[in-house]
Design a protein around this motif. Structure first.
Motif, PDB file in Angstrom:
ATOM      1  N   ILE A  46       0.513  -1.548   0.064  1.00 31.73           N
ATOM      2  CA  ILE A  46       0.517   0.024  -0.179  1.00 31.73           C
ATOM      3  C   ILE A  46       0.766   1.304   0.126  1.00 31.73           C
ATOM      4  O   ILE A  46       2.183   1.973   0.720  1.00 31.73           O
ATOM      5  CB  ILE A  46      -1.072  -0.545   1.119  1.00 31.73           C
ATOM      6  CG1 ILE A  46      -2.315   1.422   1.309  1.00 31.73           C
ATOM      7  CG2 ILE A  46      -0.307  -0.584   2.438  1.00 31.73           C
ATOM      8  CD1 ILE A  46      -3.049   1.034   2.046  1.00 31.73           C
ATOM      9  N   LYS A  47       0.469   2.152  -0.426  1.00 36.65           N
ATOM     10  CA  LYS A  47       1.486   3.568  -0.920  1.00 36.65           C
ATOM     11  C   LYS A  47       0.864   4.375  -0.911  1.00 36.65           C
ATOM     12  O   LYS A  47      -1.099   4.671  -1.572  1.00 36.65           O
ATOM     13  CB  LYS A  47       2.308   3.777  -2.286  1.00 36.65           C
ATOM     14  CG  LYS A  47       3.368   2.067  -2.635  1.00 36.65           C
ATOM     15  CD  LYS A  47       3.953   2.933  -3.997  1.00 36.65           C
ATOM     16  CE  LYS A  47       5.090   1.715  -3.706  1.00 36.65           C
ATOM     17  NZ  LYS A  47       5.060   0.942  -4.556  1.00 36.65           N
ATOM     18  N   ILE A  48       0.645   5.358  -0.436  1.00 36.05           N
ATOM     19  CA  ILE A  48       0.046   7.231   0.150  1.00 36.05           C
ATOM     20  C   ILE A  48      -0.115   7.331  -1.878  1.00 36.05           C
ATOM     21  O   ILE A  48       0.421   7.390  -2.672  1.00 36.05           O
ATOM     22  CB  ILE A  48       0.637   7.608   0.910  1.00 36.05           C
ATOM     23  CG1 ILE A  48       0.570   7.633   2.168  1.00 36.05           C
ATOM     24  CG2 ILE A  48       0.301   9.636   0.904  1.00 36.05           C
ATOM     25  CD1 ILE A  48      -0.373   7.568   2.778  1.00 36.05           C
ATOM     26  N   ALA A  49      -1.102   8.028  -1.760  1.00 36.74           N
ATOM     27  CA  ALA A  49      -1.416   8.897  -3.484  1.00 36.74           C
ATOM     28  C   ALA A  49      -2.543   9.730  -3.488  1.00 36.74           C
ATOM     29  O   ALA A  49      -2.225  10.471  -1.958  1.00 36.74           O
ATOM     30  CB  ALA A  49      -2.330   7.811  -4.282  1.00 36.74           C
ATOM     31  N   GLU A  50      -2.134  11.277  -4.171  1.00 32.69           N
ATOM     32  CA  GLU A  50      -2.726  12.162  -4.225  1.00 32.69           C
ATOM     33  C   GLU A  50      -4.285  12.347  -3.324  1.00 32.69           C
ATOM     34  O   GLU A  50      -5.187  11.552  -3.074  1.00 32.69           O
ATOM     35  CB  GLU A  50      -2.774  12.472  -5.102  1.00 32.69           C
ATOM     36  CG  GLU A  50      -1.723  13.003  -6.895  1.00 32.69           C
ATOM     37  CD  GLU A  50      -0.792  14.103  -5.570  1.00 32.69           C
ATOM     38  OE1 GLU A  50      -1.764  15.085  -5.513  1.00 32.69           O
ATOM     39  OE2 GLU A  50      -0.462  13.471  -5.183  1.00 32.69           O
ATOM     40  N   PRO A  51      -3.830  13.197  -2.150  1.00 31.45           N
ATOM     41  CA  PRO A  51      -5.346  13.436  -1.411  1.00 31.45           C
ATOM     42  C   PRO A  51      -6.352  13.728  -2.426  1.00 31.45           C
ATOM     43  O   PRO A  51      -6.163  14.359  -3.280  1.00 31.45           O
ATOM     44  CB  PRO A  51      -4.861  14.957  -0.747  1.00 31.45           C
ATOM     45  CG  PRO A  51      -3.438  14.430  -0.557  1.00 31.45           C
ATOM     46  CD  PRO A  51      -3.436  14.284  -1.870  1.00 31.45           C
ATOM     47  N   GLY A  52      -7.323  12.799  -1.741  1.00 37.41           N
ATOM     48  CA  GLY A  52      -9.149  12.479  -2.501  1.00 37.41           C
ATOM     49  C   GLY A  52      -8.509  12.206  -4.060  1.00 37.41           C
ATOM     50  O   GLY A  52     -10.238  11.481  -4.581  1.00 37.41           O
ATOM     51  N   SER A  53      -7.286  11.312  -4.220  1.00 39.02           N
ATOM     52  CA  SER A  53      -7.935   9.931  -5.700  1.00 39.02           C
ATOM     53  C   SER A  53      -8.268   8.677  -4.864  1.00 39.02           C
ATOM     54  O   SER A  53      -8.554   8.075  -5.871  1.00 39.02           O
ATOM     55  CB  SER A  53      -6.788  10.118  -5.899  1.00 39.02           C
ATOM     56  OG  SER A  53      -5.302   9.556  -4.641  1.00 39.02           O
ATOM     57  N   GLY A  54      -8.649   8.833  -3.532  1.00 40.64           N
ATOM     58  CA  GLY A  54      -9.756   7.283  -3.344  1.00 40.64           C
ATOM     59  C   GLY A  54      -8.705   6.295  -3.027  1.00 40.64           C
ATOM     60  O   GLY A  54      -6.516   6.310  -3.520  1.00 40.64           O
ATOM     61  N   ILE A  55      -9.297   5.159  -3.314  1.00 40.76           N
ATOM     62  CA  ILE A  55      -8.464   4.171  -3.558  1.00 40.76           C
ATOM     63  C   ILE A  55      -8.170   3.036  -4.955  1.00 40.76           C
ATOM     64  O   ILE A  55      -9.709   3.385  -5.502  1.00 40.76           O
ATOM     65  CB  ILE A  55      -8.866   2.817  -2.500  1.00 40.76           C
ATOM     66  CG1 ILE A  55      -8.827   3.054  -1.098  1.00 40.76           C
ATOM     67  CG2 ILE A  55      -8.352   1.486  -2.657  1.00 40.76           C
ATOM     68  CD1 ILE A  55     -10.175   2.452   0.139  1.00 40.76           C
ATOM     69  N   HIS A  56      -6.584   3.062  -5.394  1.00 41.11           N
ATOM     70  CA  HIS A  56      -6.878   2.402  -6.951  1.00 41.11           C
ATOM     71  C   HIS A  56      -6.471   0.779  -6.548  1.00 41.11           C
ATOM     72  O   HIS A  56      -4.950   0.522  -5.324  1.00 41.11           O
ATOM     73  CB  HIS A  56      -6.299   3.359  -7.782  1.00 41.11           C
ATOM     74  CG  HIS A  56      -6.573   4.583  -8.016  1.00 41.11           C
ATOM     75  ND1 HIS A  56      -7.354   4.357  -9.180  1.00 41.11           N
ATOM     76  CD2 HIS A  56      -6.957   5.306  -8.096  1.00 41.11           C
ATOM     77  CE1 HIS A  56      -8.093   4.940  -9.632  1.00 41.11           C
ATOM     78  NE2 HIS A  56      -6.718   6.091  -8.384  1.00 41.11           N
ATOM     79  N   LEU A  57      -7.251   0.208  -6.726  1.00 44.61           N
ATOM     80  CA  LEU A  57      -6.588  -1.401  -6.345  1.00 44.61           C
ATOM     81  C   LEU A  57      -5.462  -2.483  -7.809  1.00 44.61           C
ATOM     82  O   LEU A  57      -6.159  -2.121  -8.849  1.00 44.61           O
ATOM     83  CB  LEU A  57      -7.380  -2.283  -5.744  1.00 44.61           C
ATOM     84  CG  LEU A  57      -7.410  -3.955  -5.939  1.00 44.61           C
ATOM     85  CD1 LEU A  57      -5.799  -3.598  -4.496  1.00 44.61           C
ATOM     86  CD2 LEU A  57      -8.839  -4.732  -5.285  1.00 44.61           C
ATOM     87  N   THR A  58      -4.040  -2.633  -7.849  1.00 44.73           N
ATOM     88  CA  THR A  58      -4.486  -3.999  -8.749  1.00 44.73           C
ATOM     89  C   THR A  58      -3.915  -4.675  -8.178  1.00 44.73           C
ATOM     90  O   THR A  58      -3.707  -5.084  -7.373  1.00 44.73           O
ATOM     91  CB  THR A  58      -3.203  -3.065  -9.540  1.00 44.73           C
ATOM     92  OG1 THR A  58      -2.729  -3.045  -8.273  1.00 44.73           O
ATOM     93  CG2 THR A  58      -3.223  -1.712 -10.516  1.00 44.73           C
ATOM     94  N   ILE A  59      -3.900  -5.694  -8.933  1.00 45.38           N
ATOM     95  CA  ILE A  59      -4.082  -7.342  -8.669  1.00 45.38           C
ATOM     96  C   ILE A  59      -2.633  -8.233  -9.526  1.00 45.38           C
ATOM     97  O   ILE A  59      -2.862  -8.083 -10.915  1.00 45.38           O
ATOM     98  CB  ILE A  59      -4.865  -8.290  -9.220  1.00 45.38           C
ATOM     99  CG1 ILE A  59      -6.994  -8.015  -8.687  1.00 45.38           C
ATOM    100  CG2 ILE A  59      -4.776  -9.581  -8.478  1.00 45.38           C
ATOM    101  CD1 ILE A  59      -6.321  -7.767  -7.071  1.00 45.38           C
ATOM    102  N   THR A  60      -1.772  -8.121  -9.620  1.00 45.51           N
ATOM    103  CA  THR A  60      -0.520  -8.693  -9.862  1.00 45.51           C
ATOM    104  C   THR A  60      -0.175 -10.558  -9.619  1.00 45.51           C
ATOM    105  O   THR A  60      -1.013 -10.887  -8.466  1.00 45.51           O
ATOM    106  CB  THR A  60       0.114  -8.106  -9.907  1.00 45.51           C
ATOM    107  OG1 THR A  60       1.308  -8.018  -8.648  1.00 45.51           O
ATOM    108  CG2 THR A  60       0.575  -6.804 -10.759  1.00 45.51           C
TER     109      THR A  60
END
Ligand code: C5P
Length: 306
Positions: A46-60
């Motif tokens: 899990i990595k901090i992202a831009e404020p307001g960008s929400g949660i982005h999930l990727t599966i690898t």
């Protein structure tokens, strides 16, 4: 410097005992189960992202087929529950590197949810207690609390009320994987259908299994493996019976469908025996792919944080 990125490693599980009581009014079944965490792992990063960008999930990874990346994924649900409870905004990229078979009866989705709880706790400095983590885990699924702690444990209720089980020694497993998963609700429904008209008693812990685990006796454990969902899994996937027979023919100490299947788990005496059985199963042509593992191992744990 605040933490920007956290990696949590989380294991799969097998059920050494899975005793299923009658269907309750809420559709769930009272369980008595003995979980063992085994050495097949997913990593959740899990990595901090831009404020307001929400949660982005990727599966690898090598096991991605059929895993959702939207709000139906338990990882996203874990993040949403925690954001609500602690009144924080979670804006993050989450990557799930999968090795645990998808819909294989080894709690892969639940494991990822447990890992997400531990990762978010670390990233946002929440200092959650074990009880707080457990409470969130139990809302996400019956197997999630166990994957937080790992090791060997008895699960009651829906499988989420845990007590640690005393287990000595290391147990070696060979796992026959299927390329197509089975749905857990479908297996429970088939179990109900097969038991129609029968008087199903309250499930009880197997004292003999507890003794064998305490005595570090894989042979005893092998003889005592039991899964009430196995007839249902074999009914919906008849090829599983053949796989169970082949493993036993080649000298496994015990053979069982893992949880709701379709993974079949063979207990073997040591690593060398495991290698022999893996080769024999692969050569038999009845198994898609084979992997090996040992247990018990620890539950969801931070392995990197920076
Ligand atoms: O709790 P979880 O979401 O993992 O359960 C998945 C499904 O398995 C449930 O929807 C239910 O059909 C079945 N289940 C059950 N009794 C349990 C645990 C799960 O019937 N104790």
């Amino acid at each position: 410097m605040p933490i920007r990125s956290v990696t949590v490693r989380v294991p799969a599980k097998v059920n050494l005992q899975l005793s299923v009581g009658p269907r309750e009014l809420d559709g769930y079944h009272q369980l008595v189960t003995v979980f063992q965490a085994i050495s097949i792992f997913d990593d959740v990063i899990i990595k901090i992202a831009e404020p307001g960008s929400g949660i982005h999930l990727t599966i690898t990874g090598d096991q991605t087929h059929g895993v959702p990346t939207d709000a139906t994924n338990l990882v996203v649900q874990a993040a949403e529950l925690i954001a609500q409870k602690f009144e924080i905004d979670i804006d993050a990229h989450i990557e799930v590197k999968k090795s645990i078979p998808v819909a294989g009866g080894m709690a892969g989705g639940s494991a990822d949810a447990a890992a997400a709880i531990v990762a978010i706790d670390e990233l946002y400095n929440l200092d959650m207690t074990r009880d707080e983590m457990h409470e969130i885990a139990a809302q996400l699924g019956s197997d999630v609390p166990f994957l937080l702690s790992g090791g060997t444990a008895i699960g009651q209720g829906r499988g989420d009320q845990l007590t640690a089980a005393l287990s000595r020694g290391t147990y070696h497993w060979v796992l026959a994987l299927s390329s197509v998963g089975l749905s857990t609700p479908a297996i429970y429904s088939e179990c109900d259908r097969l038991r129609q008209g029968l008087d199903i008693s309250e499930p009880q812990i197997s004292d003999a299994l507890m003794q064998a685990l305490l005595a570090a006796d894989p042979k005893g454990v092998g003889n005592l493996l039991v899964n009430d969902l196995q007839p249902a899994a074999c009914s919906l996937r008849p090829a599983l019976r053949l796989i169970l027979d082949v493993g036993q023919e080649y000298g496994a100490l015990g053979a069982i469908v893992s949880g709701s299947g379709p993974t079949v788990a063979f207990l073997v005496s040591d690593e060398e025996h495991g290698l022999d059985l893996a080769v024999a199963l692969s050569a038999s042509g009845v198994v898609g792919s084979v992997t090996r593992a040992f247990g018990p191992v620890h539950g969801a744990k931070v392995i990197e944080s920076h």
